[in-house]
Write an enzyme that holds these catalytic residues in place. Structure first.
Site, short mmCIF file in Angstrom:
data_model
loop_
_atom_site.label_atom_id
_atom_site.label_comp_id
_atom_site.label_asym_id
_atom_site.label_seq_id
_atom_site.Cartn_x
_atom_site.Cartn_y
_atom_site.Cartn_z
N GLY A 1 -7.25 8.86 7.52
CA GLY A 1 -7.57 9.15 8.91
C GLY A 1 -9.07 9.16 9.12
O GLY A 1 -9.86 8.88 8.22
N ALA B 1 -7.76 1.47 7.39
CA ALA B 1 -6.56 1.42 8.23
C ALA B 1 -6.81 2.05 9.59
O ALA B 1 -6.73 1.39 10.63
CB ALA B 1 -5.39 2.11 7.53
N HIS C 1 -9.63 4.82 -1.28
CA HIS C 1 -8.78 4.96 -0.11
C HIS C 1 -9.48 5.87 0.90
O HIS C 1 -10.39 6.62 0.57
CB HIS C 1 -7.43 5.56 -0.49
CG HIS C 1 -6.53 4.60 -1.20
ND1 HIS C 1 -5.34 4.16 -0.67
CD2 HIS C 1 -6.64 3.99 -2.41
CE1 HIS C 1 -4.77 3.33 -1.51
NE2 HIS C 1 -5.54 3.21 -2.58
N GLY C 2 -9.02 5.81 2.16
CA GLY C 2 -9.57 6.70 3.18
C GLY C 2 -10.99 6.38 3.57
O GLY C 2 -11.79 7.28 3.83
N ALA C 3 -11.33 5.08 3.64
CA ALA C 3 -12.72 4.69 3.92
C ALA C 3 -13.03 4.58 5.40
O ALA C 3 -14.18 4.39 5.78
CB ALA C 3 -13.04 3.37 3.23
N SER C 4 -12.02 4.69 6.27
CA SER C 4 -12.27 4.59 7.72
C SER C 4 -13.27 5.66 8.16
O SER C 4 -13.07 6.85 7.90
CB SER C 4 -10.97 4.76 8.50
OG SER C 4 -10.15 3.63 8.37
N ASP D 1 0.84 -1.20 0.00
CA ASP D 1 0.00 0.00 0.00
C ASP D 1 0.87 1.25 0.00
O ASP D 1 1.80 1.38 0.80
CB ASP D 1 -0.91 -0.02 1.24
CG ASP D 1 -1.96 1.07 1.21
OD1 ASP D 1 -2.44 1.41 0.11
OD2 ASP D 1 -2.31 1.59 2.29
#
Length: 284
Positions: A181, A232, A208-211, A82
Site C-alpha cells: 500500500g 502495485a 516488495h511494497g515499493a509504491s 505474485d
C-alpha cells in the site's frame, strides 16, 4: 522467444547494478501502458499478477496477451505469479505456460516455510521456471508494534542464507521496513539489515511494497543488492484518481476509449518514473 523467465533478467540486473521493476497489472489498460512504456525505453519489466488478478482476467487470457504484446513490440517480457500460496494453483499455471513464480509461505514458521517453498522449487525447476520466496513479513504501519516484534517480522540475515540454501530459490524477497500500500509518512528502511543480508546471500534480492518510496531510498536499496522492485498500489492510485478527476470534469463522458486515456497517461508517468528510479532504461 519473447515470454521469458525472470531468472536471467534478475541475474543481469545483479551484474549490472540496476533493478527490474515488476508491475502488478489489473486490467488491459495497465498492461498496455507498462509494455508500451518499457518498449519505448528499452527497459526490462515483469508483468505481475496476484491470484485475484489471474482469477479476474483468466490465466490463459493473460498469457495470450503478454505473448502477443511481447511479439508486437519485439520486447522480452516475463509474466510472474505474485504472492501465490497454493501448490496446486501454481502447478496449474506453470503447466499453462507461466515461467516465473513467487511462492509466499512467509506467514508460516521457518521450517514449514522452507518445506512449502522447496516443494514448489522442486516442481518449478523441472519446467525451467524461476522461483521467488519471502522470508520475513511485510505489514502496514502499526504504532503499537514493539521493537522486538518488528525485528521478528524482518528478514534475519543468517536465516536468509539457510533459507536460500535449503530451498534452492532463484531470488529472495526481504522484509526491511516496507509495507504493502501507500505510506502515510515516509517509512524508515533498515538499510544495515539489507547490507547484512547481501553479505549472507548472493541471490538477487527483491523489494516488495515499493509504491510511494522516494527515489533516494529505491536507489539505495539497489546499491545494497535489490534487483527487483515491486509496484502495485501506485499504479492503481494513479489510474483511479485520474479517472475520477476526468469523470468529474466531463460528466457527459460515456465512451471508455476516451475517458480511460487520462488514466493511462497518469499510469505512464508512474511507469516511466519507476523505470528511471530502477536505472534499467536501455537494459533490455
Amino acid at each position: 522467444m519473447y515470454v521469458v523467465s525472470t531468472k536471467q533478467m534478475l541475474n543481469n540486473a545483479q551484474r549490472g547494478g540496476y533493478a527490474v521493476p515488476a508491475f502488478n497489472i489489473h486490467n488491459l489498460e495497465t498492461m498496455q501502458v507498462v509494455v508500451e512504456t518499457a518498449a519505448n525505453l528499452h527497459a526490462p519489466v515483469i508483468i505481475a499478477g496476484t491470484p485475484g488478478t489471474f482469477t479476474h482476467a483468466g490465466t490463459e487470457n493473460l498469457l495470450a496477451l503478454v505473448s502477443a504484446m511481447a511479439k508486437q513490440y519485439h520486447h522480452p517480457l516475463a509474466i510472474h505469479l505474485d504472492h501465490h500460496t497454493k501448490f496446486d494453483d501454481i502447478a496449474q499455471k506453470v503447466r499453462s505456460g507461466v515461467r516465473s513464480v513467487m511462492i509466499d509461505a512467509s506467514h508460516l514458521p521457518f521450517a514449514q516455510n522452507i518445506s512449502r517453498v522447496k516443494e514448489v522449487v522442486d516442481f518449478c525447476h523441472r519446467f525451467d521456471v524461476s522461483v521467488e520466496a519471502e522470508l520475513g513479513q511485510l505489514g502496514g504501519q502499526e504504532d503499537d508494534v514493539q521493537v522486538n516484534e518488528v525485528d521478528a517480522l524482518y528478514t534475519n540475515p543468517a536465516q536468509a542464507r539457510e533459507f536460500a540454501e535449503a530451498t534452492g530459490i532463484d531470488s529472495l524477497a526481504v522484509a526491511i521496513g516496507t509495507a504493502h500500500g501507500m505510506y502515510a509518512s515516509a517509512p524508515v528502511l533498515d538499510f544495515s539489515r539489507l547490507e547484512n543480508i547481501r553479505q549472507w546471500v548472493n541471490l538477487p534480492l527483491v523489494l516488495h511494497g515499493a509504491s510511494g518510496l522516494s527515489t533516494k531510498d529505491i536507489q539505495q536499496t539497489i546499491k545494497l543488492g535489490i534487483c527487483k522492485i515491486n509496484v502495485a498500489t501506485e499504479l492503481k492510485n494513479a489510474f483511479l484518481q485520474s479517472l475520477k478527476n476526468y469523470l468529474t470534469e466531463h460528466p457527459e463522458a460515456t465512451d471508455p476509449r476516451d475517458y480511460l486515456q487520462s488514466a493511462k497517461s497518469a499510469m505512464r508517468d508512474v511507469v516511466s518514473k519507476v523505470i528511471a528510479d530502477c536505472g534499467c532504461e536501455g537494459r533490455a
